[in-house]
Structure formats: structure tokens, C-alpha cells
Design a protein around this motif. Structure first.
Motif, PDB file in Angstrom:
ATOM      1  N   GLY A 124       0.790  -1.231   0.000  1.00  0.00           N
ATOM      2  CA  GLY A 124       0.000   0.000   0.000  1.00  0.00           C
ATOM      3  C   GLY A 124       0.818   1.273   0.000  1.00  0.00           C
ATOM      4  N   SER A 125       2.153   1.165   0.124  1.00  0.00           N
ATOM      5  CA  SER A 125       2.987   2.367   0.170  1.00  0.00           C
ATOM      6  C   SER A 125       3.234   2.895  -1.250  1.00  0.00           C
ATOM      7  CB  SER A 125       4.327   2.043   0.842  1.00  0.00           C
ATOM      8  OG  SER A 125       5.049   1.126   0.036  1.00  0.00           O
ATOM      9  N   ARG A 126       3.872   4.068  -1.317  1.00  0.00           N
ATOM     10  CA  ARG A 126       4.214   4.627  -2.631  1.00  0.00           C
ATOM     11  C   ARG A 126       5.200   3.723  -3.368  1.00  0.00           C
ATOM     12  NH1 ARG A 126       5.086  11.123  -1.431  1.00  0.00           N
ATOM     13  NH2 ARG A 126       2.919  11.603  -0.899  1.00  0.00           N
ATOM     14  N   ILE A 127       6.116   3.135  -2.607  1.00  0.00           N
ATOM     15  CA  ILE A 127       7.079   2.218  -3.244  1.00  0.00           C
ATOM     16  C   ILE A 127       6.359   1.036  -3.865  1.00  0.00           C
ATOM     17  CG2 ILE A 127       8.984   0.642  -2.758  1.00  0.00           C
ATOM     18  CD1 ILE A 127       9.974   2.582  -0.659  1.00  0.00           C
ATOM     19  N   ASP A 128       5.406   0.468  -3.120  1.00  0.00           N
ATOM     20  CA  ASP A 128       4.624  -0.668  -3.629  1.00  0.00           C
ATOM     21  C   ASP A 128       3.873  -0.271  -4.900  1.00  0.00           C
ATOM     22  OD1 ASP A 128       3.205  -3.008  -3.933  1.00  0.00           O
ATOM     23  OD2 ASP A 128       1.692  -2.483  -2.422  1.00  0.00           O
ATOM     24  N   ARG A 129       3.152   0.836  -4.849  1.00  0.00           N
ATOM     25  CA  ARG A 129       2.356   1.249  -6.008  1.00  0.00           C
ATOM     26  C   ARG A 129       3.261   1.616  -7.191  1.00  0.00           C
ATOM     27  NH1 ARG A 129      -0.828   3.847  -1.936  1.00  0.00           N
ATOM     28  NH2 ARG A 129       0.234   5.822  -2.312  1.00  0.00           N
ATOM     29  N   GLY A 130       4.382   2.263  -6.890  1.00  0.00           N
ATOM     30  CA  GLY A 130       5.289   2.644  -7.976  1.00  0.00           C
ATOM     31  C   GLY A 130       5.904   1.437  -8.664  1.00  0.00           C
ATOM     32  N   LEU A 131       6.360   0.468  -7.867  1.00  0.00           N
ATOM     33  CA  LEU A 131       6.981  -0.716  -8.457  1.00  0.00           C
ATOM     34  C   LEU A 131       5.963  -1.520  -9.265  1.00  0.00           C
ATOM     35  CD1 LEU A 131       9.316  -1.964  -5.566  1.00  0.00           C
ATOM     36  CD2 LEU A 131       9.977  -0.910  -7.725  1.00  0.00           C
ATOM     37  N   LEU A 136       3.600  -3.289 -14.368  1.00  0.00           N
ATOM     38  CA  LEU A 136       2.484  -3.327 -15.310  1.00  0.00           C
ATOM     39  C   LEU A 136       2.892  -2.737 -16.659  1.00  0.00           C
ATOM     40  CD1 LEU A 136      -0.511  -3.965 -15.753  1.00  0.00           C
ATOM     41  CD2 LEU A 136      -1.055  -1.658 -14.945  1.00  0.00           C
ATOM     42  N   THR A 137       3.696  -1.674 -16.612  1.00  0.00           N
ATOM     43  CA  THR A 137       4.192  -1.082 -17.860  1.00  0.00           C
ATOM     44  C   THR A 137       5.100  -2.066 -18.596  1.00  0.00           C
ATOM     45  OG1 THR A 137       4.150   1.077 -16.785  1.00  0.00           O
ATOM     46  CG2 THR A 137       5.391   0.902 -18.835  1.00  0.00           C
ATOM     47  N   GLY A 138       5.957  -2.748 -17.842  1.00  0.00           N
ATOM     48  CA  GLY A 138       6.837  -3.741 -18.462  1.00  0.00           C
ATOM     49  C   GLY A 138       6.077  -4.865 -19.115  1.00  0.00           C
ATOM     50  N   LEU A 139       4.936  -5.244 -18.529  1.00  0.00           N
ATOM     51  CA  LEU A 139       4.113  -6.299 -19.116  1.00  0.00           C
ATOM     52  C   LEU A 139       3.382  -5.804 -20.361  1.00  0.00           C
ATOM     53  CD1 LEU A 139       2.401  -8.149 -16.127  1.00  0.00           C
ATOM     54  CD2 LEU A 139       3.865  -9.141 -17.882  1.00  0.00           C
ATOM     55  N   SER A 140       3.050  -4.520 -20.373  1.00  0.00           N
ATOM     56  CA  SER A 140       2.215  -3.984 -21.453  1.00  0.00           C
ATOM     57  C   SER A 140       3.015  -3.649 -22.706  1.00  0.00           C
ATOM     58  CB  SER A 140       1.491  -2.723 -20.971  1.00  0.00           C
ATOM     59  OG  SER A 140       0.774  -2.972 -19.781  1.00  0.00           O
ATOM     60  N   VAL A 141       4.302  -3.326 -22.545  1.00  0.00           N
ATOM     61  CA  VAL A 141       5.101  -2.903 -23.696  1.00  0.00           C
ATOM     62  C   VAL A 141       5.849  -4.120 -24.260  1.00  0.00           C
ATOM     63  CG1 VAL A 141       6.907  -1.347 -24.498  1.00  0.00           C
ATOM     64  CG2 VAL A 141       5.379  -0.649 -22.641  1.00  0.00           C
ATOM     65  N   PRO A 142       5.608  -4.483 -25.507  1.00  0.00           N
ATOM     66  CA  PRO A 142       6.259  -5.680 -26.069  1.00  0.00           C
ATOM     67  C   PRO A 142       7.737  -5.443 -26.381  1.00  0.00           C
ATOM     68  CG  PRO A 142       4.854  -4.626 -27.706  1.00  0.00           C
ATOM     69  CD  PRO A 142       4.627  -3.886 -26.430  1.00  0.00           C
ATOM     70  N   SER A 143       8.453  -6.532 -26.583  1.00  0.00           N
ATOM     71  CA  SER A 143       9.907  -6.459 -26.801  1.00  0.00           C
ATOM     72  C   SER A 143      10.261  -5.699 -28.069  1.00  0.00           C
ATOM     73  CB  SER A 143      10.482  -7.880 -26.889  1.00  0.00           C
ATOM     74  OG  SER A 143      10.312  -8.547 -25.671  1.00  0.00           O
ATOM     75  N   TYR A 144       9.410  -5.788 -29.105  1.00  0.00           N
ATOM     76  CA  TYR A 144       9.764  -5.101 -30.353  1.00  0.00           C
ATOM     77  C   TYR A 144       9.606  -3.590 -30.228  1.00  0.00           C
ATOM     78  CZ  TYR A 144       4.671  -5.250 -31.132  1.00  0.00           C
ATOM     79  OH  TYR A 144       3.316  -5.126 -31.001  1.00  0.00           O
ATOM     80  N   VAL A 145       9.001  -3.110 -29.148  1.00  0.00           N
ATOM     81  CA  VAL A 145       8.983  -1.669 -28.863  1.00  0.00           C
ATOM     82  C   VAL A 145      10.136  -1.317 -27.925  1.00  0.00           C
ATOM     83  CG1 VAL A 145       7.652   0.212 -27.832  1.00  0.00           C
ATOM     84  CG2 VAL A 145       6.492  -1.528 -29.197  1.00  0.00           C
ATOM     85  N   VAL A 146      10.372  -2.161 -26.918  1.00  0.00           N
ATOM     86  CA  VAL A 146      11.439  -1.894 -25.947  1.00  0.00           C
ATOM     87  C   VAL A 146      12.814  -1.899 -26.620  1.00  0.00           C
ATOM     88  CG1 VAL A 146      12.602  -2.789 -23.903  1.00  0.00           C
ATOM     89  CG2 VAL A 146      10.112  -2.821 -24.017  1.00  0.00           C
ATOM     90  N   ALA A 147      13.044  -2.864 -27.520  1.00  0.00           N
ATOM     91  CA  ALA A 147      14.371  -3.000 -28.137  1.00  0.00           C
ATOM     92  C   ALA A 147      14.784  -1.741 -28.904  1.00  0.00           C
ATOM     93  CB  ALA A 147      14.392  -4.231 -29.051  1.00  0.00           C
ATOM     94  N   PRO A 148      13.964  -1.186 -29.815  1.00  0.00           N
ATOM     95  CA  PRO A 148      14.393   0.063 -30.485  1.00  0.00           C
ATOM     96  C   PRO A 148      14.566   1.228 -29.521  1.00  0.00           C
ATOM     97  CG  PRO A 148      12.593  -0.985 -31.683  1.00  0.00           C
ATOM     98  CD  PRO A 148      12.724  -1.710 -30.389  1.00  0.00           C
TER      99      PRO A 148
END
Length: 306
Positions: A124-131, A136-148
Motif C-alpha cells: 500500500g505504500s508509494r514504493i509498492d504502487r510505484g513498483l 504493469l508497464t513492463g508487461l504492457s510494452v512488447p519487446s519489439y517496442v522496448v528493443a528500439p
């Protein structure tokens, strides 16, 4: 334990057979052929090429011939790489793919467990929500976007690391490994966070706290082991995700691994090369799941009864 392992092995054989059969017939059902780019060849030359690679035979006979070769460890010749066998091509790309895949798995596992544990210990802390937002962002962005994006920032912008290619150095492996690991790191972080937070709320943990045991010892001795069981069961799918993700990442970074051969084989209708890579990936996924099942069964004996 041996009977448990035997049952798991027995299911692997028909699974591999179904995978090979589906891949073989789907490849041959796709429009086009391995020599369609050479339409200027005289018909007699095309007929000779088809006869040389047995493409003029009925499909069932080609499948039987391929299975017979597999039983002798022969994956056949490549249709596009003249004079080379599929086994040789895979052997040349396997060390590169294995190095990047192992680095990505190590990064995903260590980073995901660490971030998930930090978040779970501060619910429930800011660290928890931030991480968790980052995960969630890492799961949502595919590798072919992250790599470039990684290439733009760390290779072209900051000039810290090479933008592509492969010379066997650690610097050449950093960006591809990060691009490959990020989705799995995010998934493992979320799994660890949920399982550890639930374990820390268990009655035996409250008892340990009431006895005055320090929080870090409670986590390490009593909460982390049951919290890692879901992570352990996820390692099989994570390995599959890394292998399929390597197909894109190796192409983006120009790495001469198995994934790049798979893409070239699919574009050129190189049936034997695509089937060889699919077979290797399928066998590795089954092997990883088998190892994970054994480890899960060792940690939780109730799993052997399933």
C-alpha cells in the motif's frame, strides 16, 4: 519421485509428436514454396529441385520420411542455405541464443523476485504502487517496442553500448538481454509481490512477529519459500516467453542466433529449417517444464499426487 518423473516424461513424447505434425502440415499448407523466388528457372530445373528435396512426393510420404530422419537425429538439409544442414545451422546459432537467453532469465528472476519482495514488504505504500506500476508497464510494452527504445537511448543517444551485432562480448549482450528479460521480470515481480504479501499475512507469520523475530528473518526463513512456489511454476512459461521473444529481439539487434534463422526460414519457406527450430524450441519448453515440475514436486510433495 521416480514414478512422478516417469509420468511427466510419458506425456512429453506425444506432445512433441503433435507439435511436429502440426508444424509440418501447417508449413506445407501455407501458400508458396521454398523455390518460388526463383521463378525464372526453367521448369525442368524446378522439377529437379523438387525431386532432390522430395517435394514432389505425397505429403504423407514426406512426413514419414521426415520422422524417419528425426529418429536418426537427422533434421534434413536447408532449402535456402546451400550445402548446409539444419543441424549445422542450429548448432552455429545455439550458443549465441543460449547466452542471451540465460542472461535474460537470470536478470528476470533475480530482478523480479527482488522488486516483488520490496513491494510486498511495504504493502500500500508509494514504493509498492510505484513498483507495481512499473511492472504493469513492463508487461504492457512488447519487446519489439522496448528493443528500439533501448537502442535509441543507450546506443545512439548516450553511446554507452553497441546498437547491434554480435562479437561475443558482454557489452553486445546487455541491451538484447534487457529487452528480452523485461516482460518476464515484470511478471515475476507481480507474482512474487502477491504471493509474498499473502504469506506475510498468514497466522504462523503473525506468531513469529509476536515472538519478536526481526522482519527480515521472518521473510527469509518463513515467508519466502511458500511465496516462491508460484514463481517456480511460472519459470516454464517464462522460458517459453524468452525463446519466442528471442525471435524478434535477435532480428532487431542483428544477432546470428536461432531466432534469426527461424525468421529467415519462415520468410523463405525453408520447411526443414523452420521445423528444426520449432522442434528444438518445443523440446526445450517441455524440458524446462519437466524440470520445474520436478522442483515443484520436491518443494511441495502434494504436487506429486496430482
Amino acid at each position: 519421485m521416480l514414478s512422478y518423473a516417469g509420468r511427466r516424461l510419458l506425456t512429453a513424447v506425444p506432445t512433441l509428436f503433435v507439435l511436429i505434425a502440426l508444424s509440418f502440415f501447417l508449413m506445407h499448407a501455407a501458400p508458396g514454396g521454398p523455390f518460388d523466388s526463383e521463378r525464372s528457372l526453367p521448369p525442368e530445373i524446378e522439377a529437379r529441385l523438387a525431386a532432390e528435396f522430395h517435394l514432389d512426393e505425397p505429403l504423407w510420404r514426406q512426413f514419414g520420411r521426415y520422422l524417419g530422419g528425426l529418429l536418426h537425429g537427422d533434421l534434413g538439409p536447408s532449402f535456402q542455405y546451400e550445402g548446409q544442414t539444419v543441424s549445422g545451422l542450429i548448432a552455429s546459432g545455439a550458443p549465441v541464443s543460449a547466452a542471451i537467453g540465460a542472461a535474460a532469465m537470470l536478470l528476470a528472476l533475480s530482478g523480479g523476485v527482488a522488486l516483488g519482495a520490496i513491494a510486498a514488504m511495504r504493502p500500500g505504500s508509494r514504493i509498492d504502487r510505484g513498483l507495481m506500476l512499473i511492472a504493469l508497464t513492463g508487461l504492457s510494452v512488447p519487446s519489439y517496442v522496448v528493443a528500439p527504445l533501448l537502442i535509441l537511448i543507450f546506443a545512439l543517444g548516450l553511446a554507452w553500448l553497441p546498437a547491434g551485432g554480435w562479437d561475443g562480448s558482454i557489452a553486445a549482450a546487455v541491451l538484447p538481454s534487457i529487452a528480452l528479460a523485461l516482460p518476464q521480470l515484470a511478471a515475476i515481480a507481480r507474482l512474487t509481490r502477491g504471493a509474498l504479501a499473502e504469506a506475510l499475512d498468514a497466522p504462523w507469520i503473525r506468531t513469529a512477529r509476536a515472538k519478536g523475530l526481526p522482519e527480515h528473518l521472518i521473510v527469509l526463513r518463513h515467508a519466502l519459500k511458500p511465496a516462491l512456489l508460484p514463481v517456480l511454476s511460472y519459470l516454464g512459461p517464462a522460458a517459453a516467453g524468452l525463446m519466442t521473444g528471442s525471435v524478434v529481439v535477435e532480428q532487431v539487434f542483428g544477432i546470428p542466433g536461432i531466432g534469426r534463422y527461424f525468421v529467415q526460414g519462415a520468410l523463405n519457406r525453408d520447411y526443414t529449417l523452420v521445423l528444426g527450430v520449432v522442434l528444438l524450441y518445443g523440446a526445450l519448453v517441455i524440458a524446462f517444464n519437466f524440470i520445474v515440475d520436478l522442483a515443484y514436486g520436491a518443494l511441495d510433495p502434494r504436487a506429486r499426487l496430482a
